[in-house]
Motif scaffolding. Structure first.
Motif, short mmCIF file in Angstrom:
data_model
loop_
_atom_site.label_atom_id
_atom_site.label_comp_id
_atom_site.label_asym_id
_atom_site.label_seq_id
_atom_site.Cartn_x
_atom_site.Cartn_y
_atom_site.Cartn_z
N PRO A 95 0.84 -1.21 0.00
CA PRO A 95 0.00 0.00 0.00
C PRO A 95 0.88 1.25 0.00
CG PRO A 95 0.01 -1.03 2.17
CD PRO A 95 0.78 -1.94 1.27
N VAL A 96 0.54 2.18 -0.87
CA VAL A 96 1.37 3.37 -1.05
C VAL A 96 0.72 4.60 -0.43
CG1 VAL A 96 2.36 4.92 -2.78
CG2 VAL A 96 2.42 2.45 -3.15
N ALA A 97 -0.61 4.73 -0.62
CA ALA A 97 -1.30 5.91 -0.09
C ALA A 97 -2.76 5.58 0.11
CB ALA A 97 -1.15 7.10 -1.04
N LYS A 98 -3.42 6.39 0.97
CA LYS A 98 -4.85 6.19 1.24
C LYS A 98 -5.53 7.54 1.32
CE LYS A 98 -7.88 4.41 4.93
NZ LYS A 98 -8.31 5.70 5.48
N THR A 99 -6.61 7.68 0.57
CA THR A 99 -7.42 8.89 0.65
C THR A 99 -8.87 8.47 0.73
OG1 THR A 99 -7.48 9.01 -1.77
CG2 THR A 99 -5.81 10.33 -0.66
N LEU A 100 -9.50 8.82 1.86
CA LEU A 100 -10.88 8.43 2.10
C LEU A 100 -11.07 6.94 1.91
CD1 LEU A 100 -12.68 11.50 0.44
CD2 LEU A 100 -12.19 11.13 2.85
N LYS A 101 -11.86 6.53 0.89
CA LYS A 101 -12.14 5.10 0.68
C LYS A 101 -11.32 4.53 -0.46
CE LYS A 101 -15.38 4.00 3.71
NZ LYS A 101 -15.25 2.87 4.63
N ASN A 102 -10.25 5.19 -0.85
CA ASN A 102 -9.41 4.71 -1.96
C ASN A 102 -8.02 4.37 -1.46
OD1 ASN A 102 -7.32 5.48 -4.32
ND2 ASN A 102 -9.20 4.63 -5.19
N LEU A 103 -7.52 3.21 -1.88
CA LEU A 103 -6.18 2.76 -1.49
C LEU A 103 -5.33 2.61 -2.74
CD1 LEU A 103 -4.45 1.72 0.94
CD2 LEU A 103 -5.16 -0.58 0.29
N THR A 104 -4.21 3.31 -2.78
CA THR A 104 -3.27 3.18 -3.89
C THR A 104 -2.31 2.04 -3.58
OG1 THR A 104 -3.43 5.54 -4.35
CG2 THR A 104 -1.55 4.37 -5.30
N LEU A 105 -2.20 1.10 -4.52
CA LEU A 105 -1.50 -0.16 -4.27
C LEU A 105 -0.46 -0.39 -5.35
CD1 LEU A 105 -2.04 -2.40 -2.07
CD2 LEU A 105 -3.19 -3.68 -3.88
N ALA A 106 0.80 -0.61 -4.93
CA ALA A 106 1.86 -0.99 -5.88
C ALA A 106 1.85 -2.51 -6.03
CB ALA A 106 3.21 -0.51 -5.37
N LEU A 107 1.85 -2.98 -7.29
CA LEU A 107 1.76 -4.41 -7.58
C LEU A 107 2.99 -4.89 -8.31
CD1 LEU A 107 -1.95 -4.45 -8.82
CD2 LEU A 107 -1.12 -5.34 -6.65
N GLY A 108 3.60 -5.95 -7.80
CA GLY A 108 4.74 -6.56 -8.47
C GLY A 108 4.31 -7.44 -9.64
N ASP A 109 3.07 -7.91 -9.61
CA ASP A 109 2.51 -8.70 -10.71
C ASP A 109 1.16 -8.10 -11.07
OD1 ASP A 109 1.68 -10.51 -12.55
OD2 ASP A 109 1.53 -12.22 -11.18
N PRO A 110 1.15 -7.06 -11.89
CA PRO A 110 -0.10 -6.36 -12.19
C PRO A 110 -1.09 -7.20 -13.00
CG PRO A 110 1.67 -5.52 -13.56
CD PRO A 110 2.30 -6.46 -12.57
N PHE A 111 -0.63 -8.34 -13.55
CA PHE A 111 -1.53 -9.21 -14.30
C PHE A 111 -2.38 -10.08 -13.36
CE2 PHE A 111 2.10 -8.41 -17.10
CZ PHE A 111 1.46 -7.86 -18.19
N ASN A 112 -2.05 -10.09 -12.09
CA ASN A 112 -2.77 -10.89 -11.12
C ASN A 112 -4.00 -10.11 -10.64
OD1 ASN A 112 -3.64 -12.60 -9.12
ND2 ASN A 112 -1.87 -12.32 -7.78
N ILE A 113 -5.10 -10.25 -11.39
CA ILE A 113 -6.30 -9.49 -11.04
C ILE A 113 -6.94 -10.01 -9.75
CG2 ILE A 113 -6.83 -8.80 -13.41
CD1 ILE A 113 -8.82 -11.10 -13.53
N VAL A 114 -6.63 -11.25 -9.39
CA VAL A 114 -7.15 -11.80 -8.15
C VAL A 114 -6.60 -11.03 -6.95
CG1 VAL A 114 -7.24 -13.85 -6.67
CG2 VAL A 114 -7.46 -14.08 -9.15
N ALA A 115 -5.35 -10.55 -7.08
CA ALA A 115 -4.72 -9.80 -5.99
C ALA A 115 -5.52 -8.55 -5.65
CB ALA A 115 -3.29 -9.43 -6.37
N VAL A 116 -5.90 -7.79 -6.69
CA VAL A 116 -6.67 -6.57 -6.47
C VAL A 116 -8.02 -6.89 -5.84
CG1 VAL A 116 -7.78 -4.61 -7.61
CG2 VAL A 116 -5.51 -5.35 -8.34
N ASP A 117 -8.67 -7.92 -6.37
CA ASP A 117 -9.99 -8.30 -5.84
C ASP A 117 -9.89 -8.72 -4.37
OD1 ASP A 117 -11.11 -7.76 -8.26
OD2 ASP A 117 -11.11 -9.84 -8.95
N GLU A 118 -8.83 -9.49 -4.03
CA GLU A 118 -8.70 -10.00 -2.68
C GLU A 118 -8.44 -8.87 -1.68
OE1 GLU A 118 -6.38 -13.68 -0.39
OE2 GLU A 118 -5.86 -13.16 -2.46
N ILE A 119 -7.56 -7.96 -2.05
CA ILE A 119 -7.24 -6.85 -1.14
C ILE A 119 -8.41 -5.88 -1.06
CG2 ILE A 119 -5.71 -4.87 -0.81
CD1 ILE A 119 -3.44 -6.61 -1.94
#
Length: 576
Positions: A95-119
């Motif tokens: 996690p890089v930053a948070k504003t209100l209900k939004n979380l900015t996330l750095a991904l080492g494997d951006p093709f892993n869409i399951v990662a975004v859904d899980e977090i």
């Protein structure tokens, strides 16, 4: 067919177009990647054919996703604690930053869409993804958890610690053999045991625990910490080290390690994490060995004055008016662990001046306060509260604190002290403020004396505060309101919250506690009620009519303000 036509994939096009790899080299690398079963993007980075940062830029362009370099980036620890470590590692995310209900996330494997859904499912926030290299993620995670892990050099702690033992109770000589006692001493002084006990103490300080519970069970040696009023189980120490750990703790607190048949009390003084901490230790023989509870007494956690307790305005104003009275008695009530001692010490520290003689009678003296004369009650030698209080009155005191009024004799002396020009503060075990009045009369104190001397009675509880990192908006159950006779309009247009749980709050949903107080100031009408011998319920009704807020009222206000949940408030106040 040209070499460029021999490869496929838009990322490869980007790499060649930006002259990050030669077309011929790409064809060969593609063949090698296929034979090794590795994705071409990963193969190019692992083989050092394309630098990791260049591959990140190519993937960023392909996915139309902003890139980020983490090599010199240190994430906010509160953000990292929002998401469990294993979830971040498994999904290669930071996690890089948070504003209100939004979380900015750095991904080492951006093709892993399951990662975004899980977090996203775990945090309940929308995710803005950034692309970075796997190496950056791995290195950043190592840096983050190197600062928060418990892998501390315990030998260094032992060198820093200046442990001072107070004399514990001596017991009669145990019939065990000298060889057995020597064996216990040797095991208790072994390096692994010393490190393990110090680790337990350090973990308690780091988590803000108030107690450590070391509990022998049939098959395990259970370790629990009381954090914010709730017991949190910790990984169990090895059962094989049970005897050695118990002996070590008894040695540190000055107890007789050979005596295991009767309870013992002791104290430990340590310096750790830049603080000087006292620990009150008690052992209790159980079926599977001695249970030990260590109460942590941290002077730095004391509040310097009444205002620092964070009370509501009416409670603070009434308490402040009471403690500046020249004489009279103030009764603080509540169950064990409700913060009565903290409240009284905050009052004393506010009143502590060179021109004032303050004397306390306590059992035990929990915190040693500079400038205040504190007497330790010792019933073994006949120094009980009444005996100590008689002696204190011959010491020309201005303010007296009586740790607890336990009997009629102590109550009568305290009341007479209040009537003869002293300000007396003391505690009782009652459920509410009005109950303190009837309790004193039940103990034999004359109603006329009590009515003349009582300034105010107070009842308090500690209410658990919702963790600000993970609290979630909730709804009030109409059935709960009906069961506890709560007006539904009280929460009209209010945003109420429920607990959820995250690593920052040990998955309890709560972080920290706050005091709520029911303060009953005694005026002319209430003095008349006391003289008439009215019941606690009738006295409370008079006080409520005159504006007193009950514990339940204050608890519901805390719910409405988003400080705690409705369940937590009703659990503490009992819905009365």
């Amino acid at each position: 067919m040209s070499n460029i036509a021999a490869y496929s994939g838009k990322i490869s096009d980007i790499l060649v177009r930006n002259h990050l790899i030669d077309a011929k080299d790409l064809v060969k690398a593609t063949d090698d990647a296929k034979s090794s079963g590795v994705a071409i993007e990963k193969f190019l980075v692992q083989s050092s054919i394309v630098p990791a940062e260049n591959m990140t830029l190519a993937i960023s362009e392909y996915l139309d996703m902003a890139p980020i370099c983490l090599s010199h980036f240190t994430p906010d620890s509160t953000l990292v604690e929002l998401i469990p470590r294993d979830l971040l590692k498994r999904n290669m995310a930071i996690p890089v930053a948070k504003t209100l209900k939004n979380l900015t996330l750095a991904l080492g494997d951006p093709f892993n869409i399951v990662a975004v859904d899980e977090i996203q499912a775990y945090t309940g926030m929308s995710i803005t993804p950034l692309v970075t290299s796997e190496k950056d993620i791995v290195d950043t995670l190592e840096r983050c958890y190197a600062e928060t892990d418990d892998n501390i050099d315990m030998q260094a702690i032992l060198e820093q610690a200046d442990t001072d033992f107070e004399i514990g109770h001596e017991s009669e000589e145990d019939p065990e053999s000298k060889e057995s006692i020597e064996a216990m001493l040797q095991s208790a002084e072994g390096a692994p045991v010393i490190r393990m006990v110090n680790m337990m103490l350090l973990e308690a300080l780091r988590t803000g625990a108030s107690d450590i519970h070391v509990e022998p069970q049939e098959r395990v040696f259970r370790l629990r910490y009381r954090i914010d009023g709730a017991l949190i189980e910790s990984p169990s120490p090895p059962k094989a080290l049970q005897g050695a750990i118990i002996s070590r703790m008894k040695l540190m607190s000055g107890m007789d390690i050979a005596e295991r048949r009767i309870p013992q009390d002791g104290r430990i003084k340590i310096r750790a994490l830049g603080k000087e901490i006292d620990l009150r230790v008690n052992t209790l023989p159980s079926v599977f060995g001695e249970k030990i509870v260590l109460r942590i007494l941290d002077k730095t956690a004391l509040f310097p004055n009444l205002a620092a307790l964070g009370l509501d305005e009416e409670a603070y104003r009434t308490m402040r008016h009471g403690i500046v009275s020249p004489n009279g008695i103030i009764l603080v009530t509540g169950p064990t662990g409700s913060g009565k001692t903290t409240t009284l010490y905050s009052c004393l520290q506010e009143l502590n001046e060179p021109s004032v003689n303050i004397v306390t009678c306590e059992d035990p003296v929990e915190y040693q306060l500079p400038g205040i004369n504190q007497v330790q009650i010792n019933s073994y030698v006949g120094l009980n509260f009444s005996t100590a209080l008689r002696s204190v009155l011959r010491q020309s005191p201005d303010i007296i604190l009586v740790g607890e009024i336990r009997d009629s004799e102590t109550g009568e002396i305290a009341i007479k002290a209040a009537l003869t020009g002293h300000l007396v503060l003391s505690t009782l075990h009652t459920n509410d403020a009005a109950g303190a009045i009837t309790r004193m009369i039940d103990m034999g104190v004359e109603p006329s004396l009590l009515a003349s001397s009582l300034i105010l009675a107070q009842a308090q509880r500690l209410i658990r505060k919702l963790c600000p990192a993970c609290r979630m908006e909730g709804k009030i159950d109409p059935e709960t309101l009906a069961n506890y006779r709560i007006d539904p309009d009280f929460f009209k247009d209010a945003h109420v919250y429920d607990s959820r749980g995250c690593p920052k709050c040990h998955n309890t949903g709560f972080k920290g506690r706050a005091a709520i107080m029911e303060v009953l100031p005694v005026d002319r009408e209430l003095r008349s009620n006391i003289l008439q011998g009215l019941s606690a319920k009738e006295i409370a009704a008079t006080a409520i009519r005159k504006g007193m807020l009950t514990l339940k009222d204050i608890g519901l206000i805390k719910v409405r303000d988003g400080i705690t949940s409705l369940d937590a408030a009703l659990q503490v106040t009992g819905g009365d």
